[in-house]
Write a protein that holds these residues in place. Structure first.
Motif, mmCIF file in Angstrom:
data_model
loop_
_atom_site.group_PDB
_atom_site.id
_atom_site.type_symbol
_atom_site.label_atom_id
_atom_site.label_comp_id
_atom_site.label_asym_id
_atom_site.label_seq_id
_atom_site.Cartn_x
_atom_site.Cartn_y
_atom_site.Cartn_z
ATOM 1 N N ASP A 43 -9.056 -11.861 -33.200
ATOM 2 C CA ASP A 43 -9.463 -11.855 -31.847
ATOM 3 C C ASP A 43 -10.649 -12.949 -31.962
ATOM 4 O O ASP A 43 -11.809 -12.464 -32.541
ATOM 5 C CB ASP A 43 -9.451 -10.783 -31.025
ATOM 6 N N ILE A 45 -12.940 -13.133 -29.545
ATOM 7 C CA ILE A 45 -14.188 -12.590 -28.975
ATOM 8 C C ILE A 45 -15.171 -11.878 -29.926
ATOM 9 O O ILE A 45 -16.073 -11.673 -29.459
ATOM 10 C CB ILE A 45 -13.607 -11.588 -27.710
ATOM 11 N N ASP A 48 -16.230 -16.109 -31.664
ATOM 12 C CA ASP A 48 -16.814 -17.227 -30.769
ATOM 13 C C ASP A 48 -17.427 -17.025 -29.475
ATOM 14 O O ASP A 48 -16.799 -16.408 -28.675
ATOM 15 C CB ASP A 48 -15.290 -17.944 -30.804
ATOM 16 N N ARG A 55 -13.880 -14.805 -21.557
ATOM 17 C CA ARG A 55 -13.096 -13.590 -21.361
ATOM 18 C C ARG A 55 -13.930 -12.649 -20.311
ATOM 19 O O ARG A 55 -13.652 -11.457 -20.127
ATOM 20 C CB ARG A 55 -12.438 -12.989 -22.527
ATOM 21 N N LEU B 75 -16.135 -18.489 -38.520
ATOM 22 C CA LEU B 75 -14.821 -18.471 -37.595
ATOM 23 C C LEU B 75 -13.559 -18.410 -38.627
ATOM 24 O O LEU B 75 -13.573 -19.249 -39.375
ATOM 25 C CB LEU B 75 -14.738 -19.850 -36.748
ATOM 26 N N MET C 1 -2.816 -11.763 -31.387
ATOM 27 C CA MET C 1 -2.641 -10.942 -30.143
ATOM 28 C C MET C 1 -1.516 -11.332 -29.314
ATOM 29 O O MET C 1 -1.372 -12.718 -28.991
ATOM 30 C CB MET C 1 -3.964 -10.752 -29.120
ATOM 31 N N HIS C 72 -6.884 -2.503 -30.636
ATOM 32 C CA HIS C 72 -7.583 -3.620 -29.906
ATOM 33 C C HIS C 72 -6.238 -4.642 -29.658
ATOM 34 O O HIS C 72 -6.243 -5.178 -28.756
ATOM 35 C CB HIS C 72 -8.762 -4.159 -30.687
ATOM 36 N N ASP C 73 -5.755 -4.801 -31.073
ATOM 37 C CA ASP C 73 -4.765 -5.962 -30.641
ATOM 38 C C ASP C 73 -3.443 -5.844 -29.903
ATOM 39 O O ASP C 73 -2.812 -6.432 -29.367
ATOM 40 C CB ASP C 73 -3.977 -6.349 -32.009
ATOM 41 N N GLU C 77 -6.254 -8.288 -23.757
ATOM 42 C CA GLU C 77 -7.322 -8.683 -22.968
ATOM 43 C C GLU C 77 -7.897 -7.732 -21.901
ATOM 44 O O GLU C 77 -8.914 -7.212 -21.573
ATOM 45 C CB GLU C 77 -7.489 -10.068 -22.377
#
Lengths: 162, 166, 143
Positions: A43, A45, A48, A55, B75, C1, C72-73, C77
């Motif tokens: 994810d 969040i 990045d 979000r 990243l 996700m 979490h996944d 959101e």
């Protein structure tokens, strides 16, 4: 009631519920990313800042189980298996019995830029006889408070010595 | 088994990439990362650990040990999962056929010190290629990086890194 | 996700999407850096064997963090992890599959929040639960 063979002394019992010295943990973009990378999170969040802000977060979010990095002072005890403090018991072997995290997101989601104060205490000593012989099970509770004085998480940890 | 069969040739196309700068990548210097690097080199100098001590010495925050020029923003999919460095789009494509990889050396030139809290922009370019075929073939790839402090716009470090592929 | 899961979509007894992991020794070193735990039984085979282990073992806390990722996944959101954890009952080795799983045990709504309780665990290739635990998450409601 302690048994005749109990390894829990009065001094140890007096420690139950007493908070140790607070520890400062720093939550930064770099260490959030490193933690997320080491778990394999995908994810954005956790990596990045722009994605995290999009979000609704203040910055990169601390992944589950990450409360920041303790400020390291050379010469002081390094991070390792949780050891007893201020007392000694005759058992040589230590196992990490488990960890549980509780979050209070309504008080704030832990994000990069936060400074967290951790306060730990022993919540109980328990003695049992297991397949490995007599054991001492120590449960600890750590409370994580952010820079606004809000409790954002708690950790419950179990250490088994035998 | 040394790989003596695989060959490599430095082409004009590769030489044309000398000096062509990549897009910048962000490197972060934080209190935690400075302390971790200091632990890694075995230093116990409080200048690398204790913010108050460092400030009393006239620094902005704890000072990055020599050799630590920040941690590249990581990243997933955009950085090398082993080495952590960014894989830039449009960077040199050498298609190196050798499996062995060694660090061939580092030269670092400092123009200013680096402290926790600094954010650096790094650009890199291919600076040199050398290929030696006597004995086991070895390719020496030298990259040059320039690190600029984003807040001041000043170049703080130039670094040449050589990797040996064989 | 994937797509956002809603409270109403979840049934007690239902299994959530699994997360498969397989730790290389490199990942154990990454975790050492990520967590700050540099205990040698996780990257120094000789050291691990001197302590009586067969070889390197996966950090318990890493398996706990895998369960964090599993949750979490899944919650997406708009969901939040309220509580999760596990105990360390069995050792996992590098280069072996670690399957992270969760089953919904209870649903309840309280004070406008929609809670889902789960049993979560990691499983080794023999199907043994090496890190059993529980979790509580909140999910958004369609209402």
């Amino acid at each position: 009631m302690a048994q005749a063979s109990s390894v829990v002394t009065d001094d140890m019992r007096a420690l139950v519920g007493v908070e140790g010295a607070p520890m400062t943990l720093e939550v930064e973009k770099t260490n959030c990313r490193m933690f997320a990378r080491s778990v394999g999170h995908t994810d954005a969040i956790y990596y990045d800042e722009a994605a995290a802000k999009a979000r609704g977060h203040r910055s990169i979010v601390a992944p589950p189980g990450f409360m920041g990095t303790p400020v390291f002072h050379p010469g002081q005890a390094p991070t390792g298996p949780a050891q007893s403090r201020g007392y000694s018991i005759p058992y040589k072997r230590v196992l990490n019995g488990g960890t549980e995290y509780e979050y209070f997101p309504e008080n704030g989601v832990i994000c990069a830029g936060d400074t967290i104060t951790a306060r730990s205490k022993i919540s109980a000593f328990e003695e049992t006889e297991g397949s490995l012989g007599p054991m001492l099970i120590t449960t600890r509770e750590t409370t994580y408070t952010n820079q606004d004085g809000k409790v954002v998480a708690k950790m419950y940890g179990t250490t088994i010595q035998y | 088994m040394p790989d003596t069969e695989t060959k490599f040739e430095i082409t004009d196309e590769m030489r044309a990439q000398y000096g062509v700068d990549s897009a910048p990548w962000t490197y972060e210097v934080t209190t935690t990362s400075v302390r971790m690097y200091a632990r890694g080199i075995g230093s116990d100098d409080p200048i690398h650990y204790d913010v108050e001590f460092a400030k009393a010495q006239g620094f902005r925050s704890i000072v990055a040990p020599l050799g630590y020029i920040g941690t590249p923003v990581y990243l997933p999919g955009k950085n090398d999962p082993t080495f952590g460095f960014p894989r830039r789009e449009g960077g040199p494509r050498l298609n190196i056929p050798f499996r062995g990889l060694l660090d061939g050396g580092t030269e670092t030139e400092y123009f200013d010190y680096i402290c926790a809290g600094d954010v650096l922009a790094e650009t890199s370019h291919l600076a040199d290629l050398k290929y030696r075929e006597t004995g086991r073939p070895m390719l020496f790839v030298t990259n040059e990086s320039v690190y600029t402090n984003v807040a001041t716009g000043k170049v703080v470090v130039k670094q040449r890194l050589t990797s040996i592929h064989m | 996700m994937g797509e956002q899961v809603y409270f109403e979509d979840v049934r007690e007894g239902e299994e959530i999407p699994q997360l498969k992991k397989n730790c290389s020794t490199q990942q154990l070193v990454l975790w050492a850096a990520g967590s700050g735990d540099f205990y040698q039984i996780h990257y120094d085979k000789d050291f691990a064997q001197r302590t009586g282990l067969k070889g390197l073992i996966v950090h318990g806390a890493l398996k706990n963090a895998f369960l964090g990722q599993l949750l979490h996944d899944w919650v997406g959101e708009q969901g939040q992890i309220r509580r999760f954890g596990c105990s360390y009952r069995g050792m996992d080795e590098p280069d072996q599959d670690i399957l992270c799983r969760g089953i919904v045990t209870k649903k309840r709504s309280e004070d406008g929040r929609h809670y889902v309780e789960l049993d979560v665990w990691t499983e080794n290739p023999d199907g043994k639960k090496t890190s059993p635990g529980t979790a509580i998450v909140t999910l958004p409601s369609r209402a």
